[in-house]
Design a protein around this motif. Structure first.
Motif, PDB file in Angstrom:
ATOM      1  N   TYR A  25       0.841  -1.188   0.000  1.00 44.85           N
ATOM      2  CA  TYR A  25       0.000   0.000   0.000  1.00 44.85           C
ATOM      3  C   TYR A  25       0.883   1.248   0.000  1.00 44.85           C
ATOM      4  CZ  TYR A  25      -3.720  -3.126   1.585  1.00 44.85           C
ATOM      5  OH  TYR A  25      -4.632  -4.141   1.689  1.00 44.85           O
ATOM      6  N   TYR A  26       0.539   2.195  -0.843  1.00 42.77           N
ATOM      7  CA  TYR A  26       1.161   3.523  -0.836  1.00 42.77           C
ATOM      8  C   TYR A  26       0.209   4.401  -0.042  1.00 42.77           C
ATOM      9  CZ  TYR A  26       3.295   7.792  -2.842  1.00 42.77           C
ATOM     10  OH  TYR A  26       3.925   9.000  -3.032  1.00 42.77           O
ATOM     11  N   THR A  27       0.421   4.465   1.265  1.00 43.83           N
ATOM     12  CA  THR A  27      -0.542   5.049   2.185  1.00 43.83           C
ATOM     13  C   THR A  27      -0.488   6.571   2.238  1.00 43.83           C
ATOM     14  OG1 THR A  27      -0.393   3.056   3.517  1.00 43.83           O
ATOM     15  CG2 THR A  27      -1.353   4.974   4.569  1.00 43.83           C
ATOM     16  N   ASP A  28       0.698   7.127   2.386  1.00 40.70           N
ATOM     17  CA  ASP A  28       0.807   8.571   2.574  1.00 40.70           C
ATOM     18  C   ASP A  28       2.096   9.071   1.937  1.00 40.70           C
ATOM     19  OD1 ASP A  28       0.937  11.208   3.481  1.00 40.70           O
ATOM     20  OD2 ASP A  28       0.108  10.690   5.422  1.00 40.70           O
ATOM     21  N   PRO A  29       1.999  10.047   1.046  1.00 37.09           N
ATOM     22  CA  PRO A  29       3.210  10.558   0.411  1.00 37.09           C
ATOM     23  C   PRO A  29       4.055  11.452   1.312  1.00 37.09           C
ATOM     24  CG  PRO A  29       1.300  11.748  -0.405  1.00 37.09           C
ATOM     25  CD  PRO A  29       0.791  10.654   0.489  1.00 37.09           C
ATOM     26  N   CYS A  30       3.550  11.803   2.490  1.00 37.77           N
ATOM     27  CA  CYS A  30       4.326  12.609   3.459  1.00 37.77           C
ATOM     28  C   CYS A  30       4.961  13.839   2.804  1.00 37.77           C
ATOM     29  CB  CYS A  30       5.401  11.767   4.139  1.00 37.77           C
ATOM     30  SG  CYS A  30       4.790  10.379   5.095  1.00 37.77           S
ATOM     31  N   ASP A  31       4.223  14.540   1.987  1.00 37.98           N
ATOM     32  CA  ASP A  31       4.683  15.740   1.282  1.00 37.98           C
ATOM     33  C   ASP A  31       5.747  15.467   0.230  1.00 37.98           C
ATOM     34  OD1 ASP A  31       2.906  17.392   2.678  1.00 37.98           O
ATOM     35  OD2 ASP A  31       4.341  17.702   4.298  1.00 37.98           O
ATOM     36  N   VAL A  32       6.085  14.184  -0.016  1.00 38.92           N
ATOM     37  CA  VAL A  32       7.064  13.846  -1.052  1.00 38.92           C
ATOM     38  C   VAL A  32       6.342  13.712  -2.390  1.00 38.92           C
ATOM     39  CG1 VAL A  32       8.725  12.123  -1.841  1.00 38.92           C
ATOM     40  CG2 VAL A  32       8.614  12.720   0.577  1.00 38.92           C
ATOM     41  N   GLY A  33       5.257  12.940  -2.396  1.00 36.28           N
ATOM     42  CA  GLY A  33       4.450  12.760  -3.591  1.00 36.28           C
ATOM     43  C   GLY A  33       5.154  12.013  -4.703  1.00 36.28           C
ATOM     44  N   GLY A  34       4.429  11.846  -5.788  1.00 36.80           N
ATOM     45  CA  GLY A  34       4.989  11.209  -6.982  1.00 36.80           C
ATOM     46  C   GLY A  34       5.127   9.706  -6.866  1.00 36.80           C
ATOM     47  N   PRO A  35       5.546   9.079  -7.955  1.00 38.77           N
ATOM     48  CA  PRO A  35       5.759   7.622  -7.950  1.00 38.77           C
ATOM     49  C   PRO A  35       6.912   7.260  -7.020  1.00 38.77           C
ATOM     50  CG  PRO A  35       6.166   8.559 -10.132  1.00 38.77           C
ATOM     51  CD  PRO A  35       5.799   9.686  -9.231  1.00 38.77           C
ATOM     52  N   GLN A  36       6.861   6.048  -6.482  1.00 39.13           N
ATOM     53  CA  GLN A  36       7.910   5.594  -5.563  1.00 39.13           C
ATOM     54  C   GLN A  36       8.475   4.268  -6.033  1.00 39.13           C
ATOM     55  OE1 GLN A  36       8.943   7.544  -3.048  1.00 39.13           O
ATOM     56  NE2 GLN A  36       7.428   8.996  -3.774  1.00 39.13           N
ATOM     57  N   LEU A  37       9.776   4.128  -5.919  1.00 40.63           N
ATOM     58  CA  LEU A  37      10.459   2.876  -6.232  1.00 40.63           C
ATOM     59  C   LEU A  37      10.619   2.085  -4.944  1.00 40.63           C
ATOM     60  CD1 LEU A  37      13.262   4.164  -8.607  1.00 40.63           C
ATOM     61  CD2 LEU A  37      11.106   3.091  -9.249  1.00 40.63           C
ATOM     62  N   PHE A  38      10.450   0.772  -5.024  1.00 38.39           N
ATOM     63  CA  PHE A  38      10.650  -0.087  -3.866  1.00 38.39           C
ATOM     64  C   PHE A  38      11.174  -1.420  -4.342  1.00 38.39           C
ATOM     65  CE2 PHE A  38       6.244  -0.665  -5.178  1.00 38.39           C
ATOM     66  CZ  PHE A  38       6.154  -2.040  -5.284  1.00 38.39           C
ATOM     67  N   THR A  39      11.677  -2.207  -3.406  1.00 37.28           N
ATOM     68  CA  THR A  39      12.145  -3.555  -3.669  1.00 37.28           C
ATOM     69  C   THR A  39      11.423  -4.492  -2.745  1.00 37.28           C
ATOM     70  OG1 THR A  39      14.339  -2.717  -4.268  1.00 37.28           O
ATOM     71  CG2 THR A  39      14.177  -5.071  -3.710  1.00 37.28           C
ATOM     72  N   LEU A  40      10.979  -5.603  -3.269  1.00 36.16           N
ATOM     73  CA  LEU A  40      10.350  -6.644  -2.471  1.00 36.16           C
ATOM     74  C   LEU A  40      11.216  -7.885  -2.573  1.00 36.16           C
ATOM     75  CD1 LEU A  40       7.914  -7.615  -0.776  1.00 36.16           C
ATOM     76  CD2 LEU A  40       6.894  -8.360  -2.934  1.00 36.16           C
ATOM     77  N   ASN A  41      11.703  -8.360  -1.444  1.00 31.23           N
ATOM     78  CA  ASN A  41      12.495  -9.599  -1.388  1.00 31.23           C
ATOM     79  C   ASN A  41      11.694 -10.649  -0.656  1.00 31.23           C
ATOM     80  OD1 ASN A  41      14.819  -8.462  -2.591  1.00 31.23           O
ATOM     81  ND2 ASN A  41      15.408  -7.564  -0.642  1.00 31.23           N
TER      82      ASN A  41
END
Length: 97
Positions: free
Chosen positions: A81-97
């Protein structure tokens, strides 16, 4: 049950945003920020960046794990879940292992 080892799901990202990991096990249990443990043995380590005022921007990690001998066999559903952008906003990159 897996007798020899456990299973671990790691969500990693580098931004001061609130991402959340949820894992649904094959026996109907769910582990996530509002339910940190499942009857099958799965446990969430921490709800990282839940508070935007104290959000970390580097090395944010959430882990859900089942210890050795307590891992139900079958299919696991992983939800991020992308819950809250915390004033950063935009798309986010993440890694799932």
């Amino acid at each position: 049950m897996l007798e020899a080892g456990g299973i671990t799901f790691d969500l990693l990202w580098d931004a001061a945003v609130d991402l959340n990991l949820e894992v649904r096990d094959p026996v109907g249990g769910t582990v996530q920020r509002f339910n940190a443990g499942a009857p099958s043995g799965g446990v969430l380590d921490a709800d990282v960046n839940a508070n935007c005022d104290a959000a970390i921007a580097t090395g944010a990690t959430e882990t859900i794990a089942w210890p050795a001998g307590e891992v139900p066999a079958g299919s696991y559903e992983i939800i991020i879940y992308y819950t809250d952008p915390c004033d950063v906003g935009g798309p986010q990159l993440f890694t799932l292992n």
